[in-house]
Structure formats: structure tokens, C-alpha cells
Design an enzyme around this catalytic site. Sequence first.
Site, mmCIF file in Angstrom:
data_model
loop_
_atom_site.group_PDB
_atom_site.id
_atom_site.type_symbol
_atom_site.label_atom_id
_atom_site.label_comp_id
_atom_site.label_asym_id
_atom_site.label_seq_id
_atom_site.Cartn_x
_atom_site.Cartn_y
_atom_site.Cartn_z
ATOM 1 N N ARG A 78 -18.843 16.454 -1.230
ATOM 2 C CA ARG A 78 -19.281 15.409 -0.299
ATOM 3 C C ARG A 78 -19.228 15.936 1.131
ATOM 4 O O ARG A 78 -18.295 16.648 1.504
ATOM 5 C CB ARG A 78 -18.383 14.188 -0.397
ATOM 6 C CG ARG A 78 -18.334 13.614 -1.782
ATOM 7 C CD ARG A 78 -17.464 12.393 -1.846
ATOM 8 N NE ARG A 78 -18.191 11.197 -1.410
ATOM 9 C CZ ARG A 78 -17.664 9.989 -1.446
ATOM 10 N NH1 ARG A 78 -16.429 9.805 -1.841
ATOM 11 N NH2 ARG A 78 -18.376 8.945 -1.066
ATOM 12 N N GLU A 102 0.856 -1.191 0.000
ATOM 13 C CA GLU A 102 0.000 0.000 0.000
ATOM 14 C C GLU A 102 0.896 1.245 0.000
ATOM 15 O O GLU A 102 1.850 1.316 0.771
ATOM 16 C CB GLU A 102 -0.924 -0.045 1.228
ATOM 17 C CG GLU A 102 -1.628 1.246 1.578
ATOM 18 C CD GLU A 102 -2.497 1.825 0.448
ATOM 19 O OE1 GLU A 102 -3.254 1.081 -0.171
ATOM 20 O OE2 GLU A 102 -2.380 3.053 0.218
ATOM 21 N N ALA A 133 -17.778 -0.057 -5.624
ATOM 22 C CA ALA A 133 -17.206 -0.930 -4.591
ATOM 23 C C ALA A 133 -17.824 -2.324 -4.690
ATOM 24 O O ALA A 133 -17.133 -3.329 -4.531
ATOM 25 C CB ALA A 133 -17.444 -0.328 -3.214
ATOM 26 N N ARG A 166 -17.087 4.417 5.215
ATOM 27 C CA ARG A 166 -16.054 3.646 4.505
ATOM 28 C C ARG A 166 -14.952 3.164 5.439
ATOM 29 O O ARG A 166 -14.473 2.038 5.321
ATOM 30 C CB ARG A 166 -15.442 4.505 3.398
ATOM 31 C CG ARG A 166 -16.439 4.933 2.364
ATOM 32 C CD ARG A 166 -15.832 5.972 1.441
ATOM 33 N NE ARG A 166 -14.934 5.361 0.509
ATOM 34 C CZ ARG A 166 -15.199 5.167 -0.779
ATOM 35 N NH1 ARG A 166 -16.349 5.565 -1.277
ATOM 36 N NH2 ARG A 166 -14.348 4.604 -1.572
ATOM 37 N N ASP A 176 -11.468 -0.480 -9.177
ATOM 38 C CA ASP A 176 -11.416 0.734 -9.998
ATOM 39 C C ASP A 176 -10.260 0.711 -10.998
ATOM 40 O O ASP A 176 -10.328 1.358 -12.038
ATOM 41 C CB ASP A 176 -11.275 1.985 -9.115
ATOM 42 C CG ASP A 176 -12.618 2.436 -8.557
ATOM 43 O OD1 ASP A 176 -13.613 1.702 -8.719
ATOM 44 O OD2 ASP A 176 -12.666 3.527 -7.940
HETATM 45 C C1 LIG Z 1 -18.259 10.325 -4.879
HETATM 46 C C2 LIG Z 1 -18.188 8.826 -4.882
HETATM 47 C C3 LIG Z 1 -19.189 8.077 -4.278
HETATM 48 C C4 LIG Z 1 -19.154 6.682 -4.354
HETATM 49 N N1 LIG Z 1 -20.150 5.965 -3.758
HETATM 50 C C5 LIG Z 1 -20.176 4.626 -3.899
HETATM 51 C C6 LIG Z 1 -21.224 3.857 -3.305
HETATM 52 O O1 LIG Z 1 -22.117 4.368 -2.642
HETATM 53 N N2 LIG Z 1 -21.208 2.507 -3.493
HETATM 54 C C7 LIG Z 1 -20.193 1.879 -4.203
HETATM 55 O O2 LIG Z 1 -20.232 0.641 -4.346
HETATM 56 N N3 LIG Z 1 -19.176 2.583 -4.733
HETATM 57 C C8 LIG Z 1 -19.147 3.933 -4.598
HETATM 58 N N4 LIG Z 1 -18.103 4.638 -5.118
HETATM 59 C C9 LIG Z 1 -17.023 3.914 -5.815
HETATM 60 C C10 LIG Z 1 -16.036 3.277 -4.824
HETATM 61 O O3 LIG Z 1 -15.545 4.244 -3.952
HETATM 62 C C11 LIG Z 1 -14.889 2.637 -5.585
HETATM 63 O O4 LIG Z 1 -15.384 1.855 -6.644
HETATM 64 C C12 LIG Z 1 -14.050 1.746 -4.676
HETATM 65 O O5 LIG Z 1 -13.479 2.498 -3.622
HETATM 66 C C13 LIG Z 1 -12.947 1.068 -5.489
HETATM 67 O O6 LIG Z 1 -12.111 0.330 -4.645
HETATM 68 P P1 LIG Z 1 -10.630 -0.028 -5.108
HETATM 69 O O7 LIG Z 1 -10.068 -0.847 -4.003
HETATM 70 O O8 LIG Z 1 -10.652 -0.577 -6.477
HETATM 71 O O9 LIG Z 1 -9.880 1.352 -5.235
HETATM 72 P P2 LIG Z 1 -9.510 2.427 -4.075
HETATM 73 O O10 LIG Z 1 -10.574 2.432 -3.027
HETATM 74 O O11 LIG Z 1 -9.208 3.666 -4.805
HETATM 75 O O12 LIG Z 1 -8.199 1.821 -3.427
HETATM 76 C C14 LIG Z 1 -6.961 1.824 -4.087
HETATM 77 C C15 LIG Z 1 -5.860 1.616 -3.057
HETATM 78 O O13 LIG Z 1 -4.623 1.475 -3.732
HETATM 79 C C16 LIG Z 1 -3.657 2.357 -3.185
HETATM 80 N N5 LIG Z 1 -2.765 2.710 -4.305
HETATM 81 C C17 LIG Z 1 -3.050 3.492 -5.366
HETATM 82 N N6 LIG Z 1 -2.004 3.579 -6.200
HETATM 83 C C18 LIG Z 1 -1.028 2.828 -5.634
HETATM 84 C C19 LIG Z 1 0.300 2.518 -6.035
HETATM 85 N N7 LIG Z 1 0.826 3.004 -7.159
HETATM 86 N N8 LIG Z 1 1.043 1.695 -5.233
HETATM 87 C C20 LIG Z 1 0.514 1.183 -4.071
HETATM 88 N N9 LIG Z 1 -0.745 1.472 -3.651
HETATM 89 C C21 LIG Z 1 -1.508 2.269 -4.429
HETATM 90 C C22 LIG Z 1 -4.479 3.526 -2.670
HETATM 91 O O14 LIG Z 1 -3.762 4.256 -1.677
HETATM 92 C C23 LIG Z 1 -5.703 2.811 -2.117
HETATM 93 O O15 LIG Z 1 -5.494 2.344 -0.806
HETATM 94 C C24 LIG Z 1 -18.095 6.036 -5.029
HETATM 95 C C25 LIG Z 1 -17.061 6.787 -5.608
HETATM 96 C C26 LIG Z 1 -17.104 8.174 -5.529
HETATM 97 C C27 LIG Z 1 -15.993 8.961 -6.161
#
Ligand SMILES: Cc1cc2nc3c(=O)[nH]c(=O)nc-3n(C[C@H](O)[C@H](O)[C@H](O)COP(=O)(O)OP(=O)(O)OC[C@H]3O[C@@H](n4cnc5c(N)ncnc54)[C@H](O)[C@@H]3O)c2cc1C
Length: 429
Positions: A187, A38, A319, A110, A306
Site C-alpha cells: 500500500r 482501546e 468498513a 482513514r 472485522d
Molecule cells: C488493504 C486493505 C484495504 C481496505 N480497503 C477498504 C476500503 O476501501 N473500504 C472498506 O470499507 N474497507 C476496506 N478495508 C477493510 C477495513 O479496513 C476494515 O473492515 C475496517 O477497518 C474494520 O474496522 P474494525 O473497527 O472492525 O476493525 P479495526 O479497524 O481493525 O479496529 C480494531 C480496533 O481494536 C483495537 N484492538 C484490537 N485488539 C484489541 C484488544 N485485544 N483490546 C483492545 N483493543 C483492541 C485496535 O487497536 C483497533 O483500534 C480494507 C482492508 C485492507 C486490509
Amino acid sequence: MSVKESKDFKVAILGGGMGGLCLAVGLLKSGIKIDVFEQAEAFGEIGAGIGIGPNGIQALRKLGVLDEVLRISDEPLAMRTFIFKSGLPDHSLIYDYPGMETDLGLGVHRARFLDTFIQLLPPEVAHFNKKCLKVLADDDGATAFFEDGSSHTADIVIGCDGIKSVTRTAVLGKVIEPKFSGTIVFRGLIPIDAGVKAIGPDILDRPHGYMGPNKHIIVFPINSQETVNVVVFSTRTPNADQLGPQSGQPWVIPSTQAEMLSHYEGWGPQVVDLLNNITSPSKWFLHMLDPPLETYVNGNVAILGDAAHGMLPHMGSGAGQAIEDAYILSELLSLPQTTKRNLKLVLKAYDYVRRPRANKVLTRSRDVGEIYEFRGPSGDNQTGIRKDLENMWSFVWHHDLGDDVRTATEYLEEISAQSPSPQHRISSL
Ligand SMILES: Cc1cc2nc3c(=O)[nH]c(=O)nc-3n(C[C@H](O)[C@H](O)[C@H](O)COP(=O)(O)OP(=O)(O)OC[C@H]3O[C@@H](n4cnc5c(N)ncnc54)[C@H](O)[C@@H]3O)c2cc1C
């Protein structure tokens, strides 16, 4: 959670957000050796609420963590179908989304959601301050290179590194930049009393959406109904060309109440009351992967969450899709027939079953945002909007993830039988 090794391969997970930690827990449960890298100094989330729909709940249940999530977040499962109203002064009802009794979801902070997963991870698997700069694959595995000069090689690398993923470059063979959507979002969290005062007691039972030309607002309670999560969208205002982030600017920055209110002049009293309670909103520039990706895997490298399908939040499903990815991938990697020798084929099976579904949720999420803001195909009248939104969540929520695992396993058998290399064939199938 103790790690009892059951496989002859190890997995590197890049990124410890919602997707990465769900995958970590899913793999650990099957005794698969993992390391999580991370970039931040600790696991954590920007404070705001998130809604998890029935499909995300199904995936959490199958991952074996739902009870723990409910216990730690101290939230009940509830039917959480939306009431959509006009955001303009009459606040007329536009669409009361019909729900079934089985449509149970969760509104959660979250950080509390993530806490569940953090507690299940043995400390030795988590590596912090490890910002990955690039991933290189070879025939036998893949290596992640970090900003601090170190590197780590594993049999497979799974990029869960969010919408700005660097792992995506290794999968697609080129840099794919997410596109700014033209929408910004403010937000904020407000006390439940203020939410009830603005909207009425209905907000305790049902998430609310307020719609209008080029703007909409999503509101739902979290934190055991102590807090209301308010998400305030604005698209293509008269200053549209100034809406996007400046080059190099972060995509999340602090804003002010005055800036947020300036987008909502002329809106109805319920909306204005809500916004008056948000004193220091954060401002997000919403990006998405557009067009959707053509693959989520390349050799021994895959992407999830994502990183693979960064979408607009209009169906609250990003998510949920990340959790589905994590469940399906951990099931496939845990199959008795999965070994170091056939990992590339296993990742192909993950891509085969996950990509069409997650990409469909991505494109539909974009379309739904258009409808909320009166730019939908049937126009800006209430009948047209209702028609365009009809049962919009059905394909997301009512989906059998067990079927997906079966389909992916059958596909794995098929491609294993066709594989030219005997080492890729799966003898036990
Ligand atoms: C305004 C808003 C509202 C939302 N509401 C909802 C909702 O109600 N319900 C829902 O299902 N989804 C919602 N989402 C979408 C949801 O937040 C994301 O789809 C979800 O957080 C994706 O999870 P992830 O683990 O793929 O990415 P992230 O949560 O972005 O996690 C990525 C992780 O990787 C780490 N990272 C990044 N780059 C690197 C790197 N190069 N090296 C090492 N670590 C790294 C980051 O620090 C982070 O910890 C919302 C999004 C937004 C913007």
C-alpha cells in the site's frame, strides 16, 4: 457530545477502530452509557485511504454523522464507480461499472475519517493502553480482562477488536484463527500529479482497477484529490509458499519498492509508472474469516466489524459492513422497549439481521478477488470477466437499512413472545 443517560444498562466497547467508534457515537446519541477500551495509547489509523460505498454513506447518514464526516474529511460525495482495465501492456478496457446518480460514495484518508468520531467522544469514555486478553460472560453481564491486570464489567460487551479479536473466543466458545488468503498487498500514497501522469485525468473522476493473472491494483484519489491511494495485490506467485507471514510475524510490515516491483515484471506502463512513485510501501498479509462465523453473539457478548466478518478488501466493503453493524446495533439498543432485562434477545436480533448480509459480503469479496486475478468461474477472457463482475456491488450498495431495523425489531417481538423467562418479555411491544 454530552452523555445524557437514558437506559438502565451500560455497554463496554472493546476496540476503538472504525466499527467501535461508530458504535460509540451511535449509542451516545441515544444517551446510552458506554466505555471504550482501546489497546493503543490513542485512537488512530495506519495512514492509507479507504472507500466508503453508498450503503456506508446511508449508515453514516442514519447515525447522524455524515455531514460531520464530510466537513472534517473535507471530501465531497461523488459517484465513484470503477473503470477496470487490463494491467498488461495494452491496458484495454475490461469493464466500465455502470452507476446510478444515487450511487454516491466517499474516498477518504482513514485517519481523517476517524477524527470525526474522536471529536464526538467525551474524553471520559475513552480508556487507552487497555489491551483486552479475554472476555467472560455470566448471566447478568460480561467482564473484560486487560493486560494491565485490571478488569471491567458491563451489562453487555461488544468486541470491535478487529480481525484478531479476542472477544470472538467468548462468542464462539473456541479460538477461531483467521486464515491467510495467499494474497499480499503493498500500500502506498502518491501525489495526485504523479497519478494523473501515470493514468491520465480520468483518475480524478473514477477509481481504477488494473487486472491480470494472479495480481491486481486498485487506485483512487483521496485528501480532496491531493493524493492517490494505490493498493497493489499479489497472489500465489512462484514463491507462493513463502508469501505468508512467518509464525508470530506481524501482518503488516515495511517493504521496499524493489520487492513490490519484483511482483509486477512484464506489466503495462501505467502500472509501472504508478509503482515507481511508491518509494516505501507497507506490506500486508491478507487474512479472512473462512468459513464465515456461525454466530456473532453469545449471551451478553457480541462482536462487530472485522471481529465478526473480517473479509478480503476486494469489494472495498469491510468498513462499510462495520458501519452498518454499528448503526443496526445502536438502533436496537436504543429501542424504547430495550432494557437491561432483554439485552440477550436484542443481541440475538442483531445477529439475526446482520450475520447473513455481512457473511454474504465476505464470501462475495473473496470470489471477486478471484475474478480480478483471472481465476473467475467464466475464465480469463474479457467477456467472461465482465460477466462474472456484472453489477457486483448492487446487493451491497442498494440495500435499505431501515428495512433491516424493522426486520430485527419484528424478530425481537417474536423471540420475546416465545421467551420462557417472563423477564425477557417486552411488555411495551
Ligand atoms: C488493504 C486493505 C484495504 C481496505 N480497503 C477498504 C476500503 O476501501 N473500504 C472498506 O470499507 N474497507 C476496506 N478495508 C477493510 C477495513 O479496513 C476494515 O473492515 C475496517 O477497518 C474494520 O474496522 P474494525 O473497527 O472492525 O476493525 P479495526 O479497524 O481493525 O479496529 C480494531 C480496533 O481494536 C483495537 N484492538 C484490537 N485488539 C484489541 C484488544 N485485544 N483490546 C483492545 N483493543 C483492541 C485496535 O487497536 C483497533 O483500534 C480494507 C482492508 C485492507 C486490509
